[in-house]
Design an enzyme around this catalytic site. Structure first.
Site, PDB file in Angstrom:
ATOM      1  N   HIS A  90      -6.548 -13.232   0.082  1.00 15.84           N
ATOM      2  CA  HIS A  90      -7.683 -12.904   0.960  1.00 15.84           C
ATOM      3  C   HIS A  90      -7.387 -11.702   1.852  1.00 15.84           C
ATOM      4  O   HIS A  90      -7.896 -11.620   2.966  1.00 15.84           O
ATOM      5  CB  HIS A  90      -8.068 -14.116   1.833  1.00 15.84           C
ATOM      6  CG  HIS A  90      -8.060 -15.407   1.081  1.00 15.84           C
ATOM      7  ND1 HIS A  90      -9.127 -15.849   0.326  1.00 15.84           N
ATOM      8  CD2 HIS A  90      -7.086 -16.343   0.927  1.00 15.84           C
ATOM      9  CE1 HIS A  90      -8.819 -17.006  -0.235  1.00 15.84           C
ATOM     10  NE2 HIS A  90      -7.597 -17.329   0.097  1.00 15.84           N
ATOM     11  N   LYS A 109      -7.009  15.998   7.479  1.00 15.63           N
ATOM     12  CA  LYS A 109      -7.150  15.032   6.398  1.00 15.63           C
ATOM     13  C   LYS A 109      -6.222  15.268   5.210  1.00 15.63           C
ATOM     14  O   LYS A 109      -5.980  16.383   4.792  1.00 15.63           O
ATOM     15  CB  LYS A 109      -8.597  15.019   5.872  1.00 15.63           C
ATOM     16  CG  LYS A 109      -9.617  14.459   6.809  1.00 15.63           C
ATOM     17  CD  LYS A 109      -9.332  13.035   7.291  1.00 15.63           C
ATOM     18  CE  LYS A 109      -9.502  12.012   6.196  1.00 15.63           C
ATOM     19  NZ  LYS A 109     -10.908  11.877   5.803  1.00 15.63           N
ATOM     20  N   GLU A 115      -9.789   7.621  -5.787  1.00 15.31           N
ATOM     21  CA  GLU A 115     -11.198   7.263  -5.552  1.00 15.31           C
ATOM     22  C   GLU A 115     -12.029   7.513  -6.799  1.00 15.31           C
ATOM     23  O   GLU A 115     -12.929   6.731  -7.144  1.00 15.31           O
ATOM     24  CB  GLU A 115     -11.757   8.055  -4.364  1.00 15.31           C
ATOM     25  CG  GLU A 115     -11.127   7.617  -3.044  1.00 15.31           C
ATOM     26  CD  GLU A 115     -11.509   8.516  -1.873  1.00 15.31           C
ATOM     27  OE1 GLU A 115     -12.601   9.092  -1.890  1.00 15.31           O
ATOM     28  OE2 GLU A 115     -10.687   8.646  -0.947  1.00 15.31           O
TER      29      GLU A 115
END
Ligand code: ARG
Length: 454
Positions: free
Chosen positions: A154, A281, A288
């Site tokens: 979880h 960044k 992705e």
């Protein structure tokens, strides 16, 4: 030029042509030529064509093959598909004899043959691509065989394990993907040629000879099945989709690991992308895109299945769409396997290690080893957790008095489980030794498959 002008008084309209023409099949050119060579040689050996006709046609096909390999073969807008393009070029090269190539054959069995040849080769490449990614993962797993990390359920820290063990989980998934591709290739490895438009030909074709010269171990017995079935396309697409799904899970984990919040790993500059707006960044777009493209490949499986459902036997033009679908799936998985290898190669791992609380089960099992029923042991550790939480303390600060307060059957030695990065849970974790034995088994599986599939 069409292959079917005879029965029409007028030319097909430009709109019809534009709508029905397929250019996605151009990559089948070499396979189409192999199929044609095997077919025309069989026409010669069965006496359907005479030897001079055969050698003229074979000569022309060889020239086309040279053009294709050398990059000088050109498709034209008026080629309806790859099969028509080859026949058109053959006419240009050898004249009227080209008209004998299609004897006892239809584009329906021809295209099924081309696709099986193409996917057989593609599947063999994917087996290799997957093996190479497993190799990369296994090398990292070996380096990180004793690096402690939490395992999760979880997405909450659960038990300690090692980074090596975590990465090996992906090796096993990918090994099954490899085996799936290999077995898909074995199933699609059969020859449709001789099925013609669907119900065969009255000419004395030798289907076995054609199969043999194309390296197909068997002939598809039922001709309607041979031209009308595409289960192998859906199965191949599934192999791609399942592999993409595994890659996508790994990609998602790498994305988590490389966040500031997790801080488990840093990607190399070579695979990082920047932001046009935010100077600080470091993005991992490859991961992705793998995750995003997995979704599209899952869609390919649906497309390959629904393409078949409700389709009356045998060939219908719908089936032309199978190429776009399966080429997309295969190209995507091929590119993703390679890209993920590069991402993994450049990752520097520095996971902070599991919280001491991940030793909770180990602590309960220490009581179980002394004969305490598991449910009672679970309760006792639960009480300890509650007590610490209320006092704002951590597992690593627990002393003998804390243990005695929740259950007098705890021993001082049990504290070792909670101190140090992994405590004595080191013996439990499928860590050091278990990771090494997994590595051995995985490497043995990889070398077993070193022989070719066929
Ligand atoms: N381009 C067609 C395909 O990919 C080849 C078969 C055409 N057959 C036909 N009867 N029109 O399916």
């Amino acid at each position: 030029m069409t292959m079917w002008g005879g029965r029409f008084g007028e030319e097909v309209s430009d709109d019809t042509w534009e709508f029905t023409v397929d250019t996605s099949d151009r990559r089948l050119l070499l396979d189409d030529l192999s199929g044609s060579m095997a077919h025309v040689e069989m026409l010669g050996s069965t006496g359907i064509l005479d030897p001079t006709q055969v050698s003229v046609i074979v000569g022309g096909l060889y020239t086309i093959r040279e053009e294709a390999v050398g990059g000088s073969f050109t498709f034209r807008d008026d080629d309806e598909d790859v099969h028509s393009a080859v026949e058109r070029r053959l006419y240009e090269l050898i004249g009227e004899s080209a008209g004998r190539l299609h004897t006892g054959r239809s584009r329906n069995d021809q295209v099924a043959t081309d696709m099986r040849l193409y996917l057989r080769r593609a599947g063999e490449s994917r087996v290799q691509d997957i093996e190479s990614l497993i190799g990369t993962l296994a090398d990292i797993a070996e380096r990180e065989a004793t690096t402690p990390i939490p395992s999760y359920t979880h997405l909450q820290q659960a038990q300690s394990t090692t980074l090596g063990n975590h990465l090996l989980a992906y090796c096993w998934m990918l090994l099954r993907d490899r085996d799936r591709f290999a077995s898909c290739v074995r199933r699609l490895d059969a020859s449709p040629l001789g099925a013609g438009a669907g119900a065969g030909s009255g000419l004395p074709l030798d289907r076995d000879q054609v199969a043999k010269s194309l390296g197909f171990p068997e002939v598809l017995e039922n001709t309607l099945d041979a031209v009308g079935s595409r289960d192998y396309v859906a199965e191949y697409a599934f192999c791609c989709a399942q592999t993409m799904t595994h890659l996508s899970r790994l990609a998602e984990e790498i994305l988590l690991w490389t966040t500031t919040e997790f801080g488990w790993a840093t990607p190399s500059d070579a695979v990082s992308t920047g932001s046009s707006a935010l100077p600080q960044k470091r993005n991992l777009d490859i991961a992705e895109l793998v995750r995003g493209r997995a979704s599209v490949v899952v869609g390919d499986v649906t497309a390959a299945l629904t393409l078949q459902r409700g389709l009356p036997l045998a060939y219908n033009r719908d089936l032309q769409e199978d190429k776009r679908i399966v080429f997309h799936a295969d190209d995507t998985v091929a590119g993703s396997l390679r890209a993920m290898g590069v991402v993994l190669d450049g990752l520097v791992f520095h996971p902070p290690g599991p919280r001491a609380e991940t030793a909770s089960l180990d602590l309960a099992e220490a009581l179980v080893a002394r004969g305490v029923p598991f449910r009672e042991a679970h309760e006792a550790v639960g009480r300890l957790v509650r007590r610490l939480e209320e006092e704002g303390r951590s597992f690593s600060e627990v002393g003998p008095a804390d243990l005695a307060a929740v259950d007098e059957r705890f021993a001082d030695a049990d504290l070792e489980l909670l101190h140090g990065p992994m405590g004595s849970s080191r013996d439990r974790v499928a860590g050091t030794s278990a990771a090494r034995s997994q590595l051995e088994k995985i490497r043995a599986e990889l070398s077993e498959r070193d022989q070719p599939l066929r």
